[in-house]
Design a protein around this motif. Structure first.
Motif, PDB file in Angstrom:
ATOM      1  N   THR A  65       0.789  -1.237   0.000  1.00 57.10           N
ATOM      2  CA  THR A  65       0.000   0.000   0.000  1.00 57.10           C
ATOM      3  C   THR A  65       0.820   1.287   0.000  1.00 57.10           C
ATOM      4  OG1 THR A  65      -0.159  -0.091   2.416  1.00 57.10           O
ATOM      5  CG2 THR A  65      -1.962  -1.091   1.154  1.00 57.10           C
ATOM      6  N   SER A  66       2.087   1.219   0.316  1.00 58.68           N
ATOM      7  CA  SER A  66       2.915   2.419   0.421  1.00 58.68           C
ATOM      8  C   SER A  66       3.756   2.615  -0.838  1.00 58.68           C
ATOM      9  CB  SER A  66       3.833   2.308   1.642  1.00 58.68           C
ATOM     10  OG  SER A  66       4.815   3.329   1.618  1.00 58.68           O
ATOM     11  N   ALA A  67       3.450   3.675  -1.582  1.00 57.30           N
ATOM     12  CA  ALA A  67       4.204   3.956  -2.812  1.00 57.30           C
ATOM     13  C   ALA A  67       5.689   4.207  -2.536  1.00 57.30           C
ATOM     14  CB  ALA A  67       3.581   5.127  -3.563  1.00 57.30           C
ATOM     15  N   PRO A  68       6.060   4.980  -1.492  1.00 57.54           N
ATOM     16  CA  PRO A  68       7.491   5.163  -1.215  1.00 57.54           C
ATOM     17  C   PRO A  68       8.204   3.843  -0.885  1.00 57.54           C
ATOM     18  CG  PRO A  68       6.205   6.828  -0.070  1.00 57.54           C
ATOM     19  CD  PRO A  68       5.233   5.828  -0.629  1.00 57.54           C
ATOM     20  N   ALA A  69       7.527   2.990  -0.122  1.00 58.41           N
ATOM     21  CA  ALA A  69       8.119   1.691   0.218  1.00 58.41           C
ATOM     22  C   ALA A  69       8.259   0.821  -1.021  1.00 58.41           C
ATOM     23  CB  ALA A  69       7.276   0.984   1.276  1.00 58.41           C
ATOM     24  N   GLN A  70       7.276   0.883  -1.915  1.00 59.34           N
ATOM     25  CA  GLN A  70       7.359   0.118  -3.164  1.00 59.34           C
ATOM     26  C   GLN A  70       8.534   0.586  -4.009  1.00 59.34           C
ATOM     27  OE1 GLN A  70       3.490   0.481  -4.996  1.00 59.34           O
ATOM     28  NE2 GLN A  70       2.511  -0.801  -3.454  1.00 59.34           N
ATOM     29  N   SER A  71       8.780   1.893  -4.035  1.00 64.42           N
ATOM     30  CA  SER A  71       9.926   2.429  -4.783  1.00 64.42           C
ATOM     31  C   SER A  71      11.242   1.946  -4.181  1.00 64.42           C
ATOM     32  CB  SER A  71       9.898   3.955  -4.800  1.00 64.42           C
ATOM     33  OG  SER A  71       8.806   4.417  -5.544  1.00 64.42           O
ATOM     34  N   GLN A  72      11.331   1.987  -2.853  1.00 67.09           N
ATOM     35  CA  GLN A  72      12.538   1.504  -2.174  1.00 67.09           C
ATOM     36  C   GLN A  72      12.743   0.017  -2.427  1.00 67.09           C
ATOM     37  OE1 GLN A  72      14.244   4.545  -1.420  1.00 67.09           O
ATOM     38  NE2 GLN A  72      15.048   3.075   0.022  1.00 67.09           N
ATOM     39  N   PHE A  73      11.654  -0.744  -2.395  1.00 69.28           N
ATOM     40  CA  PHE A  73      11.736  -2.179  -2.623  1.00 69.28           C
ATOM     41  C   PHE A  73      12.196  -2.476  -4.053  1.00 69.28           C
ATOM     42  CE2 PHE A  73       9.533  -6.309  -3.625  1.00 69.28           C
ATOM     43  CZ  PHE A  73      10.389  -7.109  -2.883  1.00 69.28           C
ATOM     44  N   ALA A  74      11.667  -1.737  -5.005  1.00 73.88           N
ATOM     45  CA  ALA A  74      12.074  -1.925  -6.403  1.00 73.88           C
ATOM     46  C   ALA A  74      13.566  -1.624  -6.570  1.00 73.88           C
ATOM     47  CB  ALA A  74      11.246  -1.044  -7.329  1.00 73.88           C
ATOM     48  N   ALA A  75      14.045  -0.562  -5.926  1.00 73.42           N
ATOM     49  CA  ALA A  75      15.467  -0.225  -5.990  1.00 73.42           C
ATOM     50  C   ALA A  75      16.317  -1.311  -5.335  1.00 73.42           C
ATOM     51  CB  ALA A  75      15.719   1.130  -5.323  1.00 73.42           C
ATOM     52  N   LEU A  76      15.841  -1.823  -4.202  1.00 71.79           N
ATOM     53  CA  LEU A  76      16.555  -2.895  -3.506  1.00 71.79           C
ATOM     54  C   LEU A  76      16.635  -4.151  -4.374  1.00 71.79           C
ATOM     55  CD1 LEU A  76      17.890  -3.989  -0.905  1.00 71.79           C
ATOM     56  CD2 LEU A  76      15.597  -4.614  -0.131  1.00 71.79           C
ATOM     57  N   ARG A  77      15.522  -4.498  -5.014  1.00 73.23           N
ATOM     58  CA  ARG A  77      15.525  -5.679  -5.889  1.00 73.23           C
ATOM     59  C   ARG A  77      16.495  -5.486  -7.049  1.00 73.23           C
ATOM     60  NH1 ARG A  77      10.547  -8.440  -7.833  1.00 73.23           N
ATOM     61  NH2 ARG A  77      12.227  -9.659  -8.704  1.00 73.23           N
ATOM     62  N   THR A  78      16.556  -4.285  -7.610  1.00 74.39           N
ATOM     63  CA  THR A  78      17.484  -4.012  -8.702  1.00 74.39           C
ATOM     64  C   THR A  78      18.926  -4.143  -8.223  1.00 74.39           C
ATOM     65  OG1 THR A  78      15.894  -2.572  -9.801  1.00 74.39           O
ATOM     66  CG2 THR A  78      18.206  -2.299 -10.417  1.00 74.39           C
ATOM     67  N   GLU A  79      19.224  -3.585  -7.042  1.00 73.53           N
ATOM     68  CA  GLU A  79      20.574  -3.706  -6.472  1.00 73.53           C
ATOM     69  C   GLU A  79      20.931  -5.171  -6.242  1.00 73.53           C
ATOM     70  OE1 GLU A  79      20.923  -1.346  -2.914  1.00 73.53           O
ATOM     71  OE2 GLU A  79      20.088   0.411  -3.926  1.00 73.53           O
ATOM     72  N   PHE A  80      19.995  -5.927  -5.706  1.00 73.74           N
ATOM     73  CA  PHE A  80      20.238  -7.347  -5.465  1.00 73.74           C
ATOM     74  C   PHE A  80      20.454  -8.090  -6.779  1.00 73.74           C
ATOM     75  CE2 PHE A  80      18.172 -11.617  -5.160  1.00 73.74           C
ATOM     76  CZ  PHE A  80      19.246 -12.262  -4.556  1.00 73.74           C
ATOM     77  N   ASP A  81      19.618  -7.811  -7.769  1.00 76.63           N
ATOM     78  CA  ASP A  81      19.758  -8.478  -9.067  1.00 76.63           C
ATOM     79  C   ASP A  81      21.110  -8.166  -9.700  1.00 76.63           C
ATOM     80  OD1 ASP A  81      17.285  -9.686  -8.823  1.00 76.63           O
ATOM     81  OD2 ASP A  81      16.249  -8.263 -10.129  1.00 76.63           O
ATOM     82  N   ALA A  82      21.581  -6.931  -9.558  1.00 74.98           N
ATOM     83  CA  ALA A  82      22.899  -6.565 -10.087  1.00 74.98           C
ATOM     84  C   ALA A  82      24.005  -7.256  -9.286  1.00 74.98           C
ATOM     85  CB  ALA A  82      23.081  -5.049 -10.050  1.00 74.98           C
ATOM     86  N   TRP A  83      23.879  -7.250  -7.965  1.00 75.44           N
ATOM     87  CA  TRP A  83      24.871  -7.876  -7.091  1.00 75.44           C
ATOM     88  C   TRP A  83      24.993  -9.370  -7.378  1.00 75.44           C
ATOM     89  CZ3 TRP A  83      24.416 -11.669  -3.309  1.00 75.44           C
ATOM     90  CH2 TRP A  83      25.488 -11.795  -2.413  1.00 75.44           C
ATOM     91  N   SER A  84      23.851 -10.006  -7.619  1.00 77.95           N
ATOM     92  CA  SER A  84      23.839 -11.456  -7.823  1.00 77.95           C
ATOM     93  C   SER A  84      24.145 -11.858  -9.265  1.00 77.95           C
ATOM     94  CB  SER A  84      22.485 -12.033  -7.405  1.00 77.95           C
ATOM     95  OG  SER A  84      21.457 -11.529  -8.245  1.00 77.95           O
ATOM     96  N   GLY A  85      24.293 -10.875 -10.148  1.00 76.18           N
ATOM     97  CA  GLY A  85      24.605 -11.170 -11.543  1.00 76.18           C
ATOM     98  C   GLY A  85      23.391 -11.489 -12.396  1.00 76.18           C
ATOM     99  N   ARG A  86      22.203 -11.266 -11.850  1.00 72.19           N
ATOM    100  CA  ARG A  86      20.980 -11.545 -12.620  1.00 72.19           C
ATOM    101  C   ARG A  86      20.752 -10.484 -13.688  1.00 72.19           C
ATOM    102  NH1 ARG A  86      17.087 -13.624  -7.652  1.00 72.19           N
ATOM    103  NH2 ARG A  86      18.553 -15.211  -6.977  1.00 72.19           N
ATOM    104  N   ILE A  87      21.284  -9.288 -13.460  1.00 72.24           N
ATOM    105  CA  ILE A  87      21.266  -8.237 -14.477  1.00 72.24           C
ATOM    106  C   ILE A  87      22.651  -7.599 -14.504  1.00 72.24           C
ATOM    107  CG2 ILE A  87      18.794  -7.730 -14.259  1.00 72.24           C
ATOM    108  CD1 ILE A  87      19.549  -5.233 -12.628  1.00 72.24           C
ATOM    109  N   ALA A  88      22.969  -6.963 -15.600  1.00 75.26           N
ATOM    110  CA  ALA A  88      24.262  -6.311 -15.733  1.00 75.26           C
ATOM    111  C   ALA A  88      24.319  -5.080 -14.830  1.00 75.26           C
ATOM    112  CB  ALA A  88      24.515  -5.908 -17.170  1.00 75.26           C
ATOM    113  N   GLN A  89      25.485  -4.835 -14.250  1.00 71.36           N
ATOM    114  CA  GLN A  89      25.673  -3.656 -13.414  1.00 71.36           C
ATOM    115  C   GLN A  89      26.038  -2.464 -14.281  1.00 71.36           C
ATOM    116  OE1 GLN A  89      28.333  -4.189 -10.157  1.00 71.36           O
ATOM    117  NE2 GLN A  89      27.398  -6.104  -9.506  1.00 71.36           N
ATOM    118  N   GLN A  90      25.657  -1.266 -13.813  1.00 74.12           N
ATOM    119  CA  GLN A  90      26.050  -0.051 -14.512  1.00 74.12           C
ATOM    120  C   GLN A  90      27.528   0.164 -14.346  1.00 74.12           C
ATOM    121  OE1 GLN A  90      23.669   3.135 -12.894  1.00 74.12           O
ATOM    122  NE2 GLN A  90      22.641   3.351 -14.855  1.00 74.12           N
ATOM    123  N   ARG A  91      28.111   0.744 -15.365  1.00 71.90           N
ATOM    124  CA  ARG A  91      29.549   1.069 -15.277  1.00 71.90           C
ATOM    125  C   ARG A  91      29.743   2.522 -15.052  1.00 71.90           C
ATOM    126  NH1 ARG A  91      33.000  -2.844 -18.766  1.00 71.90           N
ATOM    127  NH2 ARG A  91      31.701  -4.657 -18.667  1.00 71.90           N
TER     128      ARG A  91
END
Length: 91
Positions: A65-91
């Protein structure tokens, strides 16, 4: 004949995604590393505490229900996906 239908993670509510993520051993290592404990692994409870802190919520259900929390969660998932190699990291 009954076919089991497996729901995609991205099709689930954010709170459900968070629950699954916190039980993922790779996310548990990520959370420990991001908490200053490289080489360690959190348990599911500690990973959930980390996630709640990052998203600034008291309960994972607030992610639904919280839009700010959803944004933070989406950013966290992206960081995790990059850290784990599931997506390419920015250079």
């Amino acid at each position: 004949m009954t076919a089991a239908i497996r729901q995609r993670l991205t099709d689930m509510q954010p709170a459900q995604q968070a629950g699954i993520l916190c039980n993922d051993p790779q996310f548990q290592r990520f959370a420990a590393t991001r908490s200053g404990l490289p080489g360690h692994q959190f348990n599911a409870s500690a990973a959930a505490e980390y996630l709640r802190g990052v998203c600034q919520i008291d309960s994972r259900t607030a992610l639904n229900t919280s839009a700010p929390a959803q944004s933070q969660f989406a950013a966290l998932r992206t960081e995790f996906d990059a850290w784990s190699g599931r997506i390419a990291q920015q250079r």
